[in-house]
Enzyme design. Structure first.
Site, short mmCIF file in Angstrom:
data_model
loop_
_atom_site.label_atom_id
_atom_site.label_comp_id
_atom_site.label_asym_id
_atom_site.label_seq_id
_atom_site.Cartn_x
_atom_site.Cartn_y
_atom_site.Cartn_z
N SER A 46 4.86 -6.96 1.66
CA SER A 46 5.14 -8.31 2.17
C SER A 46 6.21 -8.97 1.30
O SER A 46 6.70 -10.05 1.64
CB SER A 46 3.86 -9.17 2.17
OG SER A 46 3.21 -9.12 0.93
N ASP A 84 2.19 -1.36 -3.29
CA ASP A 84 2.18 -1.03 -1.86
C ASP A 84 3.32 -0.07 -1.57
O ASP A 84 4.48 -0.35 -1.90
CB ASP A 84 2.42 -2.34 -1.09
CG ASP A 84 1.70 -2.39 0.23
OD1 ASP A 84 0.96 -1.45 0.55
OD2 ASP A 84 1.89 -3.40 0.94
N LYS A 114 -1.25 1.59 -2.55
CA LYS A 114 -1.90 1.31 -1.26
C LYS A 114 -1.00 1.86 -0.17
O LYS A 114 0.23 1.78 -0.28
CB LYS A 114 -2.11 -0.19 -1.08
CG LYS A 114 -2.63 -0.56 0.31
CD LYS A 114 -3.04 -2.01 0.42
CE LYS A 114 -1.93 -2.94 0.82
NZ LYS A 114 -1.22 -2.61 2.06
N GLU A 116 -0.83 2.29 4.36
CA GLU A 116 -1.43 1.92 5.65
C GLU A 116 -1.81 3.18 6.43
O GLU A 116 -1.08 4.17 6.39
CB GLU A 116 -0.42 1.09 6.47
CG GLU A 116 -0.05 -0.21 5.80
CD GLU A 116 0.94 -1.06 6.62
OE1 GLU A 116 1.26 -0.69 7.77
OE2 GLU A 116 1.37 -2.09 6.07
N GLU A 189 -7.09 -5.64 7.59
CA GLU A 189 -6.19 -6.74 7.93
C GLU A 189 -6.40 -7.16 9.39
O GLU A 189 -6.31 -6.34 10.30
CB GLU A 189 -4.72 -6.33 7.70
CG GLU A 189 -3.76 -7.47 8.04
CD GLU A 189 -2.33 -7.28 7.57
OE1 GLU A 189 -2.05 -6.32 6.83
OE2 GLU A 189 -1.49 -8.12 7.95
#
Ligand code: KIV
Length: 276
Positions: A46, A84, A114, A116, A189
């Protein structure tokens, strides 16, 4: 105090105290976040739209993510730092994924990475398995996965069993597979509250929710939303400060004082000239 470890997080989780996590992308903000006592800092992708001026997370590069992570680690002493992995820095091949994950530990001194995972995403589950076998701790991330925004088509709530949402079953099974692969925690999320609770009950590692309601083991928010710093308000977040206004009024005052000659004064000069 020393840096928080996975056993520390596990102990807190086992004791039933919710875990707190916040993003940070640079040393000064990370320093304050750390001193305020957050358990984990996520150097999120982000950063793309909250720190680097891109429209979304997709353009973030490995070099940018490594640089942000290094800055956050250097600015902190206690929080557990999760880096991330940027879009396509993992998943194209197992070896490149593991090497890129390892760079966050070797070059930026992160504590974990991390990544996804799409519903039942076998490629990423294999990466988690290999990384954790090699000693790279991994936090999973299911539900809304913004790196797949072009496929999902929008920020839709997940777990609702509709055309724009994956099923609760898929989220539960994917989280379980991530746990089996060795993930120490899983971010949920924008998952509906009932499904977030089902996932939380189905795994024995902490679930960390963002926009996923109350029945999870911890919360993560984007620091810009929390601080009111250059972010579009996100309805499921909570703004605790208004740094945009504080910064703007400080800078307006500075500009006015420079223009009026009020700043600098003799106190702001070396060997100031005595005015007669
Ligand atoms: O990059 C990020 O900030 C994230 C959170 C939304 C969990 O992945």
């Amino acid at each position: 105090m020393s840096r928080t470890t996975i056993p520390d997080l596990s102990e807190k989780y086992a004791g039933g105290t919710p875990l707190s996590m916040l993003t940070a992308y640079d040393a000064p903000i990370a320093r304050q976040v750390d001193r305020a006592g957050v358990d984990m800092i996520l150097v999120g992708d982000s950063a793309g739209d909250n720190h680097l001026g891109y429209d979304d997370t997709l353009p973030v590069t490995m070099e940018e993510a490594l640089s942000n992570t290094g800055a956050v680690v250097r600015g902190t002493r206690e929080a557990f730092i999760v880096a991330d992995m940027p879009f396509l820095s993992y998943g194209t091949s197992l070896s490149e994924s593991v090497e890129n994950a390892g760079r966050f530990l070797k070059e930026a001194d992160a504590d974990a990475v991390k990544l996804e995972t799409a519903p039942y995403g076998e490629a990423t589950i294999e990466i988690v398995d290999r990384c954790t076998e090699l000693g790279i701790p991994v936090q999973g991330h299911v539900g809304l996965t913004p790196q797949r925004e072009n496929q999902i088509g929008g920020a839709y709530v997940q777990g609702r069993d509709t055309d724009t949402s994956t099923t609760g079953e898929a989220l539960v099974e994917t989280a379980q597979r991530l746990e089996e692969a060795g993930a120490f925690s899983v971010v949920l999320e924008t998952v509906s509250e009932p499904v977030a609770r089902r996932v939380t009950e189905a795994v024995d590692v902490p679930t960390i929710g963002i926009g996923s309601g109350r029945y999870v083991d911890g919360q993560v928010l984007v620091v810009s939303d929390v601080l009111g710093l250059g972010a579009e308000p996100y309805s499921l977040s909570k703004q605790y400060a208004d740094l945009d206004s504080a910064i703007r009024s400080a800078v307006e005052q500075y500009v006015a004082e420079v223009e009026s000659g009020e700043f600098p004064t003799a106190e702001n000069a070396f060997d100031p000239i005595e005015e007669g």
